[in-house]
Enzyme design. Structure first.
Site, PDB file in Angstrom:
ATOM      1  N   HIS A 113       0.840  -1.203   0.000  1.00 29.06           N
ATOM      2  CA  HIS A 113       0.000   0.000   0.000  1.00 29.06           C
ATOM      3  C   HIS A 113       0.874   1.251   0.000  1.00 29.06           C
ATOM      4  O   HIS A 113       0.622   2.198  -0.747  1.00 29.06           O
ATOM      5  CB  HIS A 113      -0.914   0.034   1.234  1.00 29.06           C
ATOM      6  CG  HIS A 113      -1.959  -1.017   1.260  1.00 29.06           C
ATOM      7  ND1 HIS A 113      -2.154  -1.842   2.344  1.00 29.06           N
ATOM      8  CD2 HIS A 113      -2.884  -1.374   0.339  1.00 29.06           C
ATOM      9  CE1 HIS A 113      -3.157  -2.653   2.096  1.00 29.06           C
ATOM     10  NE2 HIS A 113      -3.618  -2.396   0.881  1.00 29.06           N
ATOM     11  N   LYS A 151     -16.613  -6.837   5.954  1.00 29.34           N
ATOM     12  CA  LYS A 151     -15.356  -7.579   5.890  1.00 29.34           C
ATOM     13  C   LYS A 151     -14.875  -8.021   7.268  1.00 29.34           C
ATOM     14  O   LYS A 151     -13.896  -8.742   7.374  1.00 29.34           O
ATOM     15  CB  LYS A 151     -14.261  -6.727   5.223  1.00 29.34           C
ATOM     16  CG  LYS A 151     -14.391  -6.645   3.727  1.00 29.34           C
ATOM     17  CD  LYS A 151     -13.136  -6.045   3.140  1.00 29.34           C
ATOM     18  CE  LYS A 151     -13.117  -6.158   1.637  1.00 29.34           C
ATOM     19  NZ  LYS A 151     -11.863  -5.653   1.075  1.00 29.34           N
ATOM     20  N   ARG A 161      -2.106  -6.072  -8.476  1.00 33.06           N
ATOM     21  CA  ARG A 161      -0.938  -6.884  -8.139  1.00 33.06           C
ATOM     22  C   ARG A 161      -0.700  -7.969  -9.179  1.00 33.06           C
ATOM     23  O   ARG A 161       0.422  -8.326  -9.459  1.00 33.06           O
ATOM     24  CB  ARG A 161      -1.130  -7.547  -6.770  1.00 33.06           C
ATOM     25  CG  ARG A 161      -1.132  -6.578  -5.614  1.00 33.06           C
ATOM     26  CD  ARG A 161      -1.461  -7.315  -4.363  1.00 33.06           C
ATOM     27  NE  ARG A 161      -2.742  -7.979  -4.529  1.00 33.06           N
ATOM     28  CZ  ARG A 161      -3.671  -8.095  -3.605  1.00 33.06           C
ATOM     29  NH1 ARG A 161      -3.460  -7.635  -2.415  1.00 33.06           N
ATOM     30  NH2 ARG A 161      -4.815  -8.688  -3.843  1.00 33.06           N
ATOM     31  N   SER A 182      -3.263  -7.636   2.540  1.00 32.83           N
ATOM     32  CA  SER A 182      -3.628  -7.515   3.948  1.00 32.83           C
ATOM     33  C   SER A 182      -4.147  -8.839   4.489  1.00 32.83           C
ATOM     34  O   SER A 182      -3.866  -9.205   5.625  1.00 32.83           O
ATOM     35  CB  SER A 182      -4.698  -6.431   4.125  1.00 32.83           C
ATOM     36  OG  SER A 182      -4.182  -5.167   3.820  1.00 32.83           O
TER      37      SER A 182
END
Length: 160
Positions: free
Chosen positions: A16, A40, A89, A127
Site C-alpha cells: 500500500h 469484511k 498486483r 492484507s
C-alpha cells in the site's frame, strides 16, 4: 489534480505504501480513504486503521488519511477527488477492478479510475495474507511498517 486511494487497509502494508508513494508522484494530492466496511469484519477498528495509516504515510507530504462510510465513489465526488487510484498486483485482480471501474463510471462519470502496479517485490503481499500469517505468530515484519507489526503481534497475543 486530487486522487483518492480507497481501501480497508486492514492492515496497511508496504505494498500500500508503495502505491501511495507512486500516486503522490503523479497527483497534486492523494487522499487515502479508509472504508469502514463492516461486512469484511476487519481486525482493526476504523479509527485504528486510520491511525496506523497516518503513521506509516507521514513522510509523504502530499498525502492525507481519512476514514469514511458509504459508497466510495460518492465519497470521492463529495470531496472533489477526480481520480480513484486502484492497485493491480496480478492479472487475477484485473477482472474485479475492471468491474468496479465500470460501475464507478456509471454512477459518477466525472470520477476516473486509474490503475497502478506495485514494485514487483510487493505483488504477492495482501492484507489478508499478512493477517493470516500474523494470526499464527508468523513473522510479517518485512511486509509492514514496524508499528503495524507491533499491533499485529499485540492482537495475536490477546487472542492466545
Amino acid at each position: 489534480m486530487r486522487a483518492l486511494y480507497p481501501g480497508t487497509f486492514d492492515p496497511i502494508t508496504n505494498g500500500h505504501y508503495d502505491l501511495v508513494r507512486r500516486a503522490a508522484d503523479i497527483f497534486d494530492e492523494v487522499v487515502v480513504g479508509i472504508a469502514s466496511n463492516p461486512r469484511k469484519r476487519p481486525l482493526f477498528t476504523l479509527e485504528e486503521r486510520v491511525g496506523l495509516a497516518r503513521v506509516v504515510l507521514q513522510d509523504i507530504d502530499n498525502c492525507s488519511v481519512t476514514g469514511y462510510t458509504g459508497l466510495t465513489v460518492r465519497f470521492a465526488k463529495e470531496n472533489n477527488l477526480q481520480v480513484m487510484v486502484r492497485g493491480l498486483r496480478a492479472v487475477s485482480d484485473f477482472e474485479f477492478e475492471f468491474q468496479m471501474a465500470t460501475m464507478t463510471r456509471q454512477i459518477e462519470p466525472d470520477v476516473e479510475t486509474v490503475f497502478l502496479t506495485p514494485d514487483e517485490k510487493f505483488t504477492y503481499i495482501s492484507s489478508t495474507l499478512v493477517r493470516e500469517v500474523a494470526s499464527y505468530n508468523g513473522d510479517v515484519s518485512k511486509f509492514v511498517h514496524p508499528m503495524v507489526n507491533e499491533e499485529l503481534k499485540n492482537r495475536a497475543r490477546t487472542k492466545s
